[in-house]
Design a protein around this motif. Structure first.
Motif, PDB file in Angstrom:
ATOM      1  N   ILE A 624       0.851  -1.195   0.000  1.00  0.00           N
ATOM      2  CA  ILE A 624       0.000   0.000   0.000  1.00  0.00           C
ATOM      3  C   ILE A 624       0.888   1.247   0.000  1.00  0.00           C
ATOM      4  O   ILE A 624       1.896   1.302   0.701  1.00  0.00           O
ATOM      5  N   LEU A 625       0.484   2.247  -0.777  1.00  0.00           N
ATOM      6  CA  LEU A 625       1.067   3.566  -0.667  1.00  0.00           C
ATOM      7  C   LEU A 625      -0.048   4.600  -0.857  1.00  0.00           C
ATOM      8  O   LEU A 625      -1.040   4.313  -1.521  1.00  0.00           O
ATOM      9  N   PRO A 626       0.084   5.774  -0.216  1.00  0.00           N
ATOM     10  CA  PRO A 626       1.206   6.199   0.621  1.00  0.00           C
ATOM     11  C   PRO A 626       1.067   5.678   2.050  1.00  0.00           C
ATOM     12  O   PRO A 626       0.193   4.855   2.330  1.00  0.00           O
ATOM     13  N   HIS A 627       1.953   6.174   2.944  1.00  0.00           N
ATOM     14  CA  HIS A 627       1.768   5.884   4.366  1.00  0.00           C
ATOM     15  C   HIS A 627       0.450   6.518   4.813  1.00  0.00           C
ATOM     16  O   HIS A 627      -0.213   7.234   4.044  1.00  0.00           O
ATOM     17  N   TRP A 628       0.043   6.290   6.020  1.00  0.00           N
ATOM     18  CA  TRP A 628      -1.277   6.773   6.455  1.00  0.00           C
ATOM     19  C   TRP A 628      -1.164   7.645   7.708  1.00  0.00           C
ATOM     20  O   TRP A 628      -1.924   7.512   8.676  1.00  0.00           O
ATOM     21  N   THR A 629      -0.197   8.579   7.662  1.00  0.00           N
ATOM     22  CA  THR A 629      -0.033   9.552   8.744  1.00  0.00           C
ATOM     23  C   THR A 629      -0.007  10.933   8.116  1.00  0.00           C
ATOM     24  O   THR A 629       1.043  11.415   7.654  1.00  0.00           O
ATOM     25  N   HIS A 630      -1.178  11.583   8.038  1.00  0.00           N
ATOM     26  CA  HIS A 630      -1.309  12.866   7.339  1.00  0.00           C
ATOM     27  C   HIS A 630      -2.104  13.852   8.184  1.00  0.00           C
ATOM     28  O   HIS A 630      -3.224  14.256   7.829  1.00  0.00           O
ATOM     29  N   PRO A 631      -1.576  14.263   9.318  1.00  0.00           N
ATOM     30  CA  PRO A 631      -2.316  15.206  10.175  1.00  0.00           C
ATOM     31  C   PRO A 631      -2.609  16.507   9.431  1.00  0.00           C
ATOM     32  O   PRO A 631      -1.780  17.022   8.677  1.00  0.00           O
ATOM     33  N   GLY A 632      -3.827  16.999   9.622  1.00  0.00           N
ATOM     34  CA  GLY A 632      -4.253  18.220   8.964  1.00  0.00           C
ATOM     35  C   GLY A 632      -4.953  18.000   7.642  1.00  0.00           C
ATOM     36  O   GLY A 632      -5.479  18.936   7.047  1.00  0.00           O
ATOM     37  N   LYS A 633      -5.000  16.739   7.172  1.00  0.00           N
ATOM     38  CA  LYS A 633      -5.658  16.456   5.885  1.00  0.00           C
ATOM     39  C   LYS A 633      -6.969  15.687   6.088  1.00  0.00           C
ATOM     40  O   LYS A 633      -7.464  15.049   5.161  1.00  0.00           O
ATOM     41  N   GLU A 634      -7.529  15.756   7.275  1.00  0.00           N
ATOM     42  CA  GLU A 634      -8.780  15.046   7.540  1.00  0.00           C
ATOM     43  C   GLU A 634      -9.852  15.451   6.531  1.00  0.00           C
ATOM     44  O   GLU A 634     -10.087  16.635   6.285  1.00  0.00           O
ATOM     45  N   GLY A 635     -10.472  14.427   5.939  1.00  0.00           N
ATOM     46  CA  GLY A 635     -11.549  14.652   4.981  1.00  0.00           C
ATOM     47  C   GLY A 635     -11.082  14.864   3.555  1.00  0.00           C
ATOM     48  O   GLY A 635     -11.886  14.788   2.621  1.00  0.00           O
ATOM     49  N   ILE A 636      -9.806  15.136   3.358  1.00  0.00           N
ATOM     50  CA  ILE A 636      -9.277  15.326   1.993  1.00  0.00           C
ATOM     51  C   ILE A 636      -9.072  13.960   1.343  1.00  0.00           C
ATOM     52  O   ILE A 636      -8.530  13.041   1.954  1.00  0.00           O
ATOM     53  N   GLU A 637      -9.505  13.820   0.090  1.00  0.00           N
ATOM     54  CA  GLU A 637      -9.332  12.557  -0.620  1.00  0.00           C
ATOM     55  C   GLU A 637      -7.864  12.356  -0.998  1.00  0.00           C
ATOM     56  O   GLU A 637      -7.254  13.202  -1.650  1.00  0.00           O
ATOM     57  N   ILE A 638      -7.347  11.232  -0.574  1.00  0.00           N
ATOM     58  CA  ILE A 638      -5.956  10.866  -0.864  1.00  0.00           C
ATOM     59  C   ILE A 638      -5.965   9.635  -1.766  1.00  0.00           C
ATOM     60  O   ILE A 638      -6.649   8.644  -1.470  1.00  0.00           O
ATOM     61  N   PRO A 639      -5.236   9.657  -2.890  1.00  0.00           N
ATOM     62  CA  PRO A 639      -5.157   8.455  -3.731  1.00  0.00           C
ATOM     63  C   PRO A 639      -4.378   7.355  -3.008  1.00  0.00           C
ATOM     64  O   PRO A 639      -3.230   7.550  -2.626  1.00  0.00           O
TER      65      PRO A 639
END
Length: 825
Positions: A624-639
């Motif tokens: 799986i990519l990317p990692h899953w630690t993205h504080p501040g991006k709550e609710g933003i769609e990440i591929p």
């Protein structure tokens, strides 16, 4: 009775076929206890010179990697801003009375560059080319008591290559002791031919023998062939009379009825042994490993091995290994090759020079197909001070040594005589090709970007082959030519860095404002990769870093390129640039490299490693990519991309399924996932059955380090190396993917720290220190064994982090299982 033939790498004394009656041939490792001084010095080559204040070290040694990065260093971007210069080596050794009446030679696997060698003040010779193996006869100049070897290495004029070269005696050395009646250096040339009618394989062991004694000798020359299991399967014998000073080439033939064939999946290795016997006494015993295989390159059908169509899943490599520079220990090289094997790679190009002899032995053992490359360029220098200045004088000597050294390796299937050679003539190309074929007519010859030359066997395409329509046009013009991707494809990634907008290297691809001037659309020139999102999701990453999605490219992405390989029978396969990040060829200060590698400078795989694994390997996998630690991006769609070689993939977020997707040949499986902390889990299935599962989890703040050692027991041989992978983790053991804590690596006991690396191309800390920052939560340390038994105590700590301790056991060295036969003489 046949003596134990194979001893493990790293022995202080290594015997190649010892006894029948009396010592036949002795090979001594000559790597230990050299004296070294940087800079030029007077009278160093004289026997009476005192080197007591010089540094004491073991070979292999690269002094450039020990230096500090500095923009002012004259090697510049080519050397990755590391120093070069002049260095001297000296080694004092005692004459052994057992050598009386024998021949004693010294062998160097590689010295970079412009080496001069003396023995007891007598100049033995000079070799400009830093990548060639060579040796000298010491016999006439040895004396009872102490003897002194002195080596001057001149890499002052830089750049002497277009990439990081290293400086010094960066490969191994040996003493070889033989009878005056002996098999010559690289004295075997082994070929085989299969009878179409009977299937019987005739093996010819062409053998060069020489008599350097003062009288005529009447000899029995025995040839024995041993199976992969060590069983004698064929033999022959003949009587030979050799005059004093005479050389003869024998061509004994033996037959094998049903030989095991060598292939990447089954690398079966035989051994040919030549014994020279006089009046019942063995004068020499010489062995060479070889493999039996058939291969063909066909203009329409591509490459086949042992009758099976086979695509080359290849990579290009440079010779350095991150923090170890050009002085790569055997264990590290093997570990790097194992990473490639596990990825599904089956082919390696030695770009752009001969590699160390043990590389080819390991490729024979592990099952890699090798494009063996002799030179980067020819008579016109490509870097200001490179081998091009010496080419006209030295190319024949160097090319002959190169071919003779490597031509018995079953892994080697193609000779390459150059790379992107500028200003050459067709006559020069023919000259080199004819020279190679005189020495070995059994393999085809190519060049990196050598499609324009009329004399090569295989058209090699570098970056130009990545443009649309290039192959189709070439096949129309030259339908009889086989096509191979000698350096395809070029993409860039930085481990742990992501961008959702596609990026092209502008110098190769038109920027949007150029559309309409030269090209009707960008698709006319390159293979367009769609953006993963309309707006960039990851806006804060430094521009010098590249995205680890498959969307940071030069001309064509990994998936599009591999589809070309699969869709066209005539396309034999490719050698991707590159397997590993390498020092040098930087895009400018403060970057010490351009990050083309699938694996970073620390030897840590990037996400592309798993993309290739999904395309190339049959072993079930999921990533799986990317990692899953993205504080501040709550609710933003990440591929979220899943790499797997299953036929379906299902993604779960915090236990809830986000859907099942079919996995096609492109492995192009993407979910758009609104970010929330927790865990992602990817389940790969084949025929409805789960075959691989992987997961990533949101990490909290950094609390500790974790250690993973690739081995916990080493031998007291001053050679074995342990790789230590270090991760910065939260309280629950999750890797913190953005952690950059500075870490201290402390070593005590019978071992030493030989390098620390984090893979960050912008980190300019020196390598031979115990402290370094983590990059994207990870770094790697390398620990080398000493020469006494005991325990190496390893403690890794960092400010605000719970330290971790590990122990490495150092045991006495004993003859062990077969690894690599080192018969390089």
């Amino acid at each position: 009775m046949k003596f134990l033939k194979y001893l493990k790498i790293g022995y202080s004394v290594l015997f190649v076929m010892l006894f029948s009656s009396g010592l036949a041939r002795e090979v001594q490792v000559f790597d230990f206890d050299w004296r070294f001084a940087l800079g030029d010095h007077e009278q160093v080559n004289t026997a009476g010179y005192s080197d007591n204040r010089w540094r004491l070290l073991d070979l292999p040694h690269d002094w450039s990697i020990e230096g500090e990065y500095d923009e002012s260093h004259p090697g510049g971007i080519a050397m990755g801003f590391l120093p070069a210069g002049i260095g001297w080596y000296r080694k004092t050794f005692d004459y052994d009375s057992e050598w009386d009446g024998k021949l004693v030679s010294i062998e160097f696997d590689g010295v970079y560059m412009n080496s001069d060698v003396w023995i007891n003040g007598k100049h033995l010779g000079k070799r400009p080319y830093g990548y060639i193996s060579f040796g000298y006869d010491l016999t006439p100049y040895l004396k009872p008591g102490q003897n002194v070897i002195a080596v001057r290495v001149d890499n002052k004029k830089v750049p002497s290559g277009r990439w990081y070269t290293g400086s010094g005696i960066y490969r191994s050395t040996r003493l070889t002791i033989t009878d005056p009646v002996r098999v010559e250096k690289w004295g075997h040339y082994i070929t085989s031919e299969r009878s179409e009618k009977t299937g019987i394989r005739t093996v010819t062991v062409e053998t060069s023998i020489r008599n350097e004694s003062e009288k005529t000798r009447k000899l029995t020359v025995e040839t024995n062939v041993f199976s992969p299991s060590g069983t004698l399967v064929a033999s022959s014998s003949e009587q030979v009379k050799l005059q004093s000073g005479e050389r003869k080439v024998l061509d004994p033939r033996v037959e094998l009825k049903k030989p095991d064939l060598w292939s990447p999946d089954s690398p079966a290795l035989y051994v040919a042994e030549t014994r020279i016997i006089e009046k019942g006494k063995q004068r020499d015993a010489y062995e060479t490993r070889f493999g039996i295989r058939d291969f063909e390159f066909h203009a329409d059908m591509g490459f086949s091995l042992n009758g099976i169509p086979t695509k080359l899943k290849g990579v290009c490599m440079h010779h350095d290994a991150g923090p170890l520079g050009a002085a790569v220990p055997f264990d590290v090289l093997r570990q790097r090759l194992q990473l490639l094997k596990d990825m599904g790679c089956n082919a390696i190009r030695t770009s752009h020079n001969p590699f160390a002899p043990e590389f080819y032995d390991m490729c024979d053992e592990m099952g890699f197909l090798v494009m063996d490359e002799a030179f980067d360029g020819w008579g016109k220098p490509k870097a200001a001070h490179d081998y091009g200045h010496y080419f006209d004088e030295w190319w024949e000597r160097d090319l002959e040594d190169f071919i003779k050294r490597d031509r018995n390796h079953p892994s080697v299937i193609i000779w390459s005589i150059g790379n992107e050679v500028h200003g050459y003539t067709k006559e020069w190309q023919k000259r080199l090709v004819d020279f190679v074929k005189d020495l070995d007519p059994t393999r085809p010859v190519t060049q990196g970007r050598g499609y324009a030359g009329p004399h090569i066997d295989i058209a090699g395409f570098n970056g130009h082959g990545e443009f649309r329509g290039t192959f189709e046009k070439y096949r129309k013009d030259f339908p009889e030519r086989t096509i191979i991707g000698t350096e395809i494809t070029h993409t860039l990634q930085t481990r742990g860095v992501y961008r959702t907008k596609t990026w092209y290297r502008v110098r190769d691809n038109p920027a949007p404002w150029e559309i309409g001037k030269k090209f009707s659309s960008i698709e006319d020139r390159v293979y367009k990769i769609p953006d993963l999102s309309e707006e960039e999701v990851f806006v804060d990453e430094p521009r010098q870093y590249d995205s680890s999605y498959d969307n940071s490219i030069v001309r064509i992405g990994v998936r599009d390129e591999w589809m070309r390989v699969l869709d066209n029978d005539y396309y034999t396969g490719n050698f991707r640039w590159t397997a590993f990040d390498y020092i040098g060829e930087s895009f400018g200060w403060p970057a010490r490299t351009a990050n083309f590698g699938i694996i970073d400078l620390a030897g840590i795989p990037k996400d592309h490693y798993y993309l290739y694994q999904s395309l190339w390997s049959d072993e079930p996998m999921a990533h799986i990519l990317p990692h899953w630690t993205h504080p501040g991006k709550e609710g933003i769609e990440i591929p979220v991309v899943g790499y797997t070689n299953g036929d379906t993939a299902e993604l779960f977020l915090n236990g809830e399924s986000l859907g099942v997707q079919a996995v096609d040949q492109r492995k192009d499986t993407v979910w758009m996932v609104p970010y929330e902390s927790g865990s992602l889990r990817l389940v790969s299935r084949k025929d409805g059955k789960t075959v691989a599962v992987t997961s990533v989890r949101t990490a909290k703040s950094a609390k500790s380090v974790t250690l993973a050692l690739d081995k916990e027991i080493v031998r007291a041989n001053r050679k074995d190396v342990v790789r230590v992978d270090i991760e910065i983790c939260d309280a629950k053991g999750n890797c913190v993917p953005l952690a950059d804590n500075r870490v201290e690596v402390a070593i005590s006991g019978p071992g030493r720290l030989i390098g620390v690396e984090n893979g960050d191309i912008l980190d300019l800390d020196p390598h031979k220190v115990s402290s370094r920052k983590a990059f994207r939560g990870k770094l790697v340390a390398f620990v080398q064994a000493g020469d006494v038994e005991g325990a190496i105590d390893l403690v890794v700590s960092g400010e605000g982090l719970k330290s971790q301790r590990a122990s490495i056991t150092v045991v006495s060295e004993e003859p062990a299982a077969f690894e690599v036969t080192r018969n390089y003489n």
